[in-house]
Design an enzyme around this catalytic site. Sequence first.
Site, PDB file in Angstrom:
ATOM      1  N   ARG A   1      56.627  61.821 -27.150  1.00 43.56           N
ATOM      2  CA  ARG A   1      56.948  61.636 -25.733  1.00 43.56           C
ATOM      3  C   ARG A   1      58.255  60.869 -25.599  1.00 43.56           C
ATOM      4  O   ARG A   1      58.317  59.674 -25.877  1.00 43.56           O
ATOM      5  CB  ARG A   1      55.817  60.893 -25.012  1.00 43.56           C
ATOM      6  CG  ARG A   1      56.134  60.667 -23.517  1.00 43.56           C
ATOM      7  CD  ARG A   1      54.920  60.295 -22.689  1.00 43.56           C
ATOM      8  NE  ARG A   1      54.403  58.963 -22.955  1.00 43.56           N
ATOM      9  CZ  ARG A   1      53.452  58.375 -22.219  1.00 43.56           C
ATOM     10  NH1 ARG A   1      52.923  59.011 -21.182  1.00 43.56           N
ATOM     11  NH2 ARG A   1      53.016  57.167 -22.527  1.00 43.56           N
TER      12      ARG A   1
ATOM     13  N   ASP B   1      49.630  49.421 -21.016  1.00 43.57           N
ATOM     14  CA  ASP B   1      51.019  49.811 -21.201  1.00 43.57           C
ATOM     15  C   ASP B   1      51.739  49.650 -19.875  1.00 43.57           C
ATOM     16  O   ASP B   1      51.229  49.032 -18.937  1.00 43.57           O
ATOM     17  CB  ASP B   1      51.128  51.228 -21.789  1.00 43.57           C
ATOM     18  CG  ASP B   1      50.690  52.318 -20.818  1.00 43.57           C
ATOM     19  OD1 ASP B   1      50.404  52.022 -19.636  1.00 43.57           O
ATOM     20  OD2 ASP B   1      50.645  53.492 -21.237  1.00 43.57           O
TER      21      ASP B   1
END
Length: 572
Positions: free
Chosen positions: A186, A473
């Site tokens: 990603r 996160d």
Amino acid sequence: MGVGTYGYPEEATMRSGGGGGGYDVPDGVDIRGRYDGEFARILTKDALQFVVELQREFRNRIKYALECRKEAKRRYNEGALPGFDPATKFIREGNWVCAPVPEAVADRKVEITGPVERKMIINALNSGAKVFMADFEDALSPTWENLMRGQVNLKDAVDGSITFHDKARNRVYKLNDRNTAKLFVRPRGWHLPEAHIFIDGEPATGCLVDFGLYFYHNYKAFRQTQGAGFGPFFYLPKMETSREAKIWNCVFERAEKMAGIERGSIRATVLIETLPAVFQMDEILYELRDHSVGLNCGRWDYIFSYVKTFQAHPDRLLPDRVLVGMTQHFMRSYSDLLIRTCHRRGVHAMGGMAAQIPIRDDPKANEAALDLVRKDKLREVKAGHDGTWAAHPGLIPACMDIFTNNMPPNTPNQIQSMRREDASTITEEDLLQRPRGVRTLEGLRLNTRVGIQYVAAWLTGTGSVPLYNLMEDAATAEISRVQNWQWIKYGVELDGDGLGVRVGKELFGRVVEEEMERIEREVGKEKFKKGMYKEACRIFTRQCTAQTLDDFLTLDAYNRIVLHYPKGSSKL
């Protein structure tokens, strides 16, 4: 320290020298990050030339797409609501399908995610998951060291040579001989710059750096080992429209042409993690139809995007974030429509993240947490999802059991068996329905405590942080920030406490002081003193109380982690 034109510190800019900083670079490139011999393996002249070509070809289209985001925000702030585009109705109603899913990634029942750290990569590939999503985005603090070392680590992982010696445990980690997870990468979102690499006098686009360097060095080996003739594979974050998906499709075609590989070799899953994107899922798949392997419910960022989209709508305030789960009507509608859309187009519909971390010193609490994970995954598989995400290897067996035991036997996915035609009736109103639930002082405290601790970790180079038995996160820090901002701006009543207190800057200030004291008690005086908690507190508090909501927490905080090296001293 002041901030320069492109969002990097003026002081660092003045210290920076021109040229390649010790690296052999093409014309127009200025590398301002520290020189390192290992990094030079990645920052070769040919690899950088590929990144330069991507930057020059697509930078104006990227800038235009980001301007379109600003225009959409202006409309929403003036009272408009996102919705399905009448101009693309023909795409939504057409009978087209995406290219067939490659056999190598047909089975994605459980995927593990994490940053591109060396030990993490080895453990994740060995974890028993079907896929490992190596993350340059929300789980990584984009320091120069993290980004370049991450590229080195991925190159070693793809060629199979990666090892890690944990000196503290005197243990060497290496890849299993077989049954390793398939690697997806990603890159960062379109909005993030890479201020350590300048191309033609301005910072490079972060995602083109991440994609370009990884693709250039790894496409040959990946196709031979993991992809069975396909790949590399990617996850694409933070998109809002099919216009942005079309840019990625063109980037992929450009990369395939450079490499001399077949069109459609590269495959990607798009995270549907912004509210505008849920109304363009068909269009996003259509633009990527030769390169798509599905969509994913990026549900934490999706909640963040809901607040951000409706920042000027005081009638759409969220309850405590712990109450905004998949049972909320707007969240369930989003998941159901994603499944129907993906299966209608012949690709995977991936579920959301299980963020729990095993609680080793409390078996009872651990079992309760695992039970929550099982219930969430059972809901996903019965709804028709083809796979799910886990943040920790300890969750993989439970998630795998749920998906394996509740899918048709001996099938890698549910693309054909769960068409979800019932979801064809989902309306704009379903996707926008106001969330239900109460707001509490504890909700405000939790947002503040989590947000400050995450930013402190991020500033010191850690982007994936265990807090209160959950792996946090950037997405959860963003929810914390925008919810606090929303509550303060509109003076919401904390109606879940029975106190009837309204949130304002004074109350928030007291909460910040008390939560900082609690953080110091929890982490200990020594760690608190050495960490960047006070700086994080300043950043988080300023963003929560700002007159205008910043689009991304990480854009502001990025200025604190950019380190430029002057020409001639970068090899020191």
